[in-house]
Every structure is written in C-alpha cells, then in structure tokens.
Design an enzyme around this catalytic site. Structure first.
Site, PDB file in Angstrom:
ATOM      1  N   ASN A 101      21.296  39.121  55.887  1.00 21.45           N
ATOM      2  CA  ASN A 101      21.745  37.893  56.420  1.00 21.45           C
ATOM      3  C   ASN A 101      22.816  37.060  55.360  1.00 21.45           C
ATOM      4  O   ASN A 101      22.982  35.944  55.627  1.00 21.45           O
ATOM      5  CB  ASN A 101      20.880  36.930  56.958  1.00 21.45           C
ATOM      6  CG  ASN A 101      19.789  36.258  55.806  1.00 21.45           C
ATOM      7  OD1 ASN A 101      19.912  36.723  54.753  1.00 21.45           O
ATOM      8  ND2 ASN A 101      18.867  35.442  56.258  1.00 21.45           N
ATOM      9  N   ALA A 154      14.064  42.887  52.647  1.00 16.95           N
ATOM     10  CA  ALA A 154      14.498  41.506  53.115  1.00 16.95           C
ATOM     11  C   ALA A 154      13.256  40.596  52.933  1.00 16.95           C
ATOM     12  O   ALA A 154      12.112  41.036  53.610  1.00 16.95           O
ATOM     13  CB  ALA A 154      15.068  41.539  54.612  1.00 16.95           C
ATOM     14  N   TYR A 208       2.833  33.442  50.202  1.00 15.82           N
ATOM     15  CA  TYR A 208       3.541  34.619  49.857  1.00 15.82           C
ATOM     16  C   TYR A 208       2.799  35.793  49.665  1.00 15.82           C
ATOM     17  O   TYR A 208       3.041  36.710  50.192  1.00 15.82           O
ATOM     18  CB  TYR A 208       4.476  34.171  48.798  1.00 15.82           C
ATOM     19  CG  TYR A 208       5.160  35.310  48.301  1.00 15.82           C
ATOM     20  CD1 TYR A 208       6.285  35.727  48.904  1.00 15.82           C
ATOM     21  CD2 TYR A 208       4.775  35.863  47.023  1.00 15.82           C
ATOM     22  CE1 TYR A 208       7.038  37.001  48.220  1.00 15.82           C
ATOM     23  CE2 TYR A 208       5.464  37.120  46.472  1.00 15.82           C
ATOM     24  CZ  TYR A 208       6.596  37.472  47.242  1.00 15.82           C
ATOM     25  OH  TYR A 208       7.516  38.605  46.573  1.00 15.82           O
ATOM     26  N   GLY A 230      -2.325  26.377  38.440  1.00 21.96           N
ATOM     27  CA  GLY A 230      -2.345  27.566  39.262  1.00 21.96           C
ATOM     28  C   GLY A 230      -1.642  28.778  38.593  1.00 21.96           C
ATOM     29  O   GLY A 230      -1.665  29.836  39.146  1.00 21.96           O
TER      30      GLY A 230
END
Length: 309
Positions: free
Chosen positions: A33, A75, A142, A268
């Site tokens: 894209n 992607a 993620y 983190g």
C-alpha cells in the site's frame, strides 16, 4: 517460480527484491500500500500492485490473476509503540490482514507461506540465547499479533497441509530502514549523525540487542522458499551487542567520536536480548555473516547519501 511478496516495497522487502532481481528464474509480484514503502524499491521487470492487505477483495483479485508457488508475507504494522497506543489498528493489520492472505493461499492452492515474525514474541526472557522452544510471553500487542499469527500458520499447516515457515527476526538494520517512520535504533542514530546531531541513550548503554543485517534476512528468506513442512527459525547473529558497542561502531563509520547523552531508562525496555540461530543453520545451512561494523558503515553511508540529495 512465481512468488508474491506482500509489503515488498518496504525496508526488508527492498533487500529481498534486490537479491531476487539477480535470479532470472523468479517471477516476482509485489503487493504494497506504499504507506511505509516506495515504488522506487521495486526493480524494473517486477510487477507492483498497489493495495492493502486489509482489503479482502483486492487480495483475492491478486491471487485470482496469478498462480503463486509461494507467498512471502512482510506487510505489517511494525512499530511496538503504535501497537501500544492503537491495539485495534495493530490487530486489524497484523491479524485480520494476515488472515486475508492466508485464506487466499488456501482457496487458491498456494503451497507455501513464509512469515516475518519477531523476537517480540519472547517478551522479556533472560534465558539467552533464546531458542525457538522457549515459552512465548509477548509484552506488547505487536508481539501478541505475531505470536497469534504463528499459531494460525501452524493450524493452517495441520488442517490444510499448507507449508509454512516462520522467521523470528532479531533487531534488523540496514539501508532504507525508517524512511517514512522512526525505525529502529540504528536508523535513528544514522539520521541524527547525518544531521551532525548527538545521540540520546535511555539508560547507561549496557542494554544489549542482536543486530542482524537486512541483507542476511533476505538470504534466509530466499533460501527457505523450497522448504516443506512447518518450521520456526530465529534469524539472528547469535551475538550480544550493547548499545555502547553499537555507538563505537558508529564512531568508526563517521570517523570521529560522537556526543552521547544518557538519560533515564524507559519503562518496559528489555535489558538483554540475543537469539540462537541453531535452527537456521540446521534447516537452511545458513548463518548471518555481515560484520556489524561493515553493516553500520554501509547503512550510515546510505543515509548520508540520502541527506546529501
């Protein structure tokens, strides 16, 4: 061999395409894209189809018009902070989009899919070097989407007989990283130093990562195209490099010492990370070979060239 590379106009995809263009027996179609990629990354002679993996009809149309023997799925939404701030968006791209590609592979009889997973699936695990059989405990949305996709690939292999290869990438760096976004620490340092700015390090710089060059990632992907069955492999150097050592490599690349500001560690952040590459060597007879100092030099010189234009 006709193959599809989703996200092929992006950072890692550009390195894969550069190597594939030297292989005349490969017929390559790129689906992207262009949100973070560039059509300039697609060599002449390769077909570029502009579209989004979240568009189910567009995906099906591509598969209907071709007879792919393999799909390399690159992607993705790749930024951990974005996944934390927008977990729904991350899920839409990294799970719903993946399922559109997987279903197209199943419906159109594509025998092999190769998937770009991540060290993020391991979470904060100090049992290093991490091997593929370690318990998966991602600490970000993620990482969760990457882990979940791995399970989908396993199930598609078991239910439908689709060959599937999962690559868990370590900290990838190289030319063209982060052109339209923040990118990793190497690309951030490259941009700052190319503008003659100092570096900021969160913590004391002793935190470690496993930095693997994108060209080595590409070699692993191409070598795996003929694989049969279901495989999970780290793609890594197996070498632990501190941020301070990384800065020393940059100093050699730029030819002088650099200004570094140390600030408070980020909540983190993982302290140590390095992945075993034993499975990669066993399955593909391959171990990433790029020397870090040479890889940093190439990457920095590319960024310098960009800003000089």
């Amino acid at each position: 061999m006709e193959i599809l590379i989703t996200g092929g106009a992006g950072f890692i995809g550009s390195h894969v395409l550069a190597q594939l263009k030297e292989m005349p027996d490969m017929d390559v179609v790129v689906f992207d894209n262009l949100s973070s990629g560039s059509r300039n990354h697609v060599p002449d002679g390769m077909e570029l189809i502009e579209g989004d993996i979240c568009d189910e009809e567009a995906i099906d149309a591509v598969f209907s018009d071709h007879h792919f023997e393999a799909v390399v799925h690159l992607a993705a939404q790749t930024m951990v902070p974005v996944s934390v701030e927008q977990p729904v968006l991350d899920c839409q791209i990294n799970l719903e989009g993946v399922l559109h590609v997987l279903e197209a592979c199943r419906v159109h009889g594509v025998p092999h899919i190769l998937f770009s997973s991540s060290a993020a699936v391991y979470g904060d695990n100090l049992n290093i070097p991490l091997v593929e059989t370690e318990r998966l405990a991602p600490t970000s949305p993620y990482g969760v989407t990457k882990m979940t996709t791995e399970h989908y690939l396993r199930v598609y292999h078991e239910l439908y007989g689709m060959d599937a290869t999962v690559f868990r990438f370590a900290n990838v760096y190289g030319e063209r990283q982060g052109e339209k976004g923040e990118g990793g620490v190497v690309s951030i340092f490259c941009k700052l130093l190319s503008h003659h700015q100092g570096l900021t390090v969160f913590g004391d710089g002793s935190q470690t990562r496993d930095f693997v060059y994108a060209g080595d990632i590409s070699q692993a992907i191409i070598r795996a195209l003929p694989l049969k069955g279901y495989h999970t492999m780290n793609v890594s150097t197996g070498q632990e490099t501190s941020v301070n050592d990384l800065i020393h490599s940059f100093e050699k690349a730029v030819g002088h010492s650099v200004d570094v500001t140390y600030t408070a560690p980020r909540t983190g952040d993982i302290l140590r990370s390095v992945l075993s590459n034993g499975a990669l060597k066993e399955n593909l007879d391959f171990v990433p070979a790029m020397d870090l100092e040479e890889g940093i030099r190439r990457t920095y010189e590319w960024y310098q060239g960009q800003w000089a234009q």
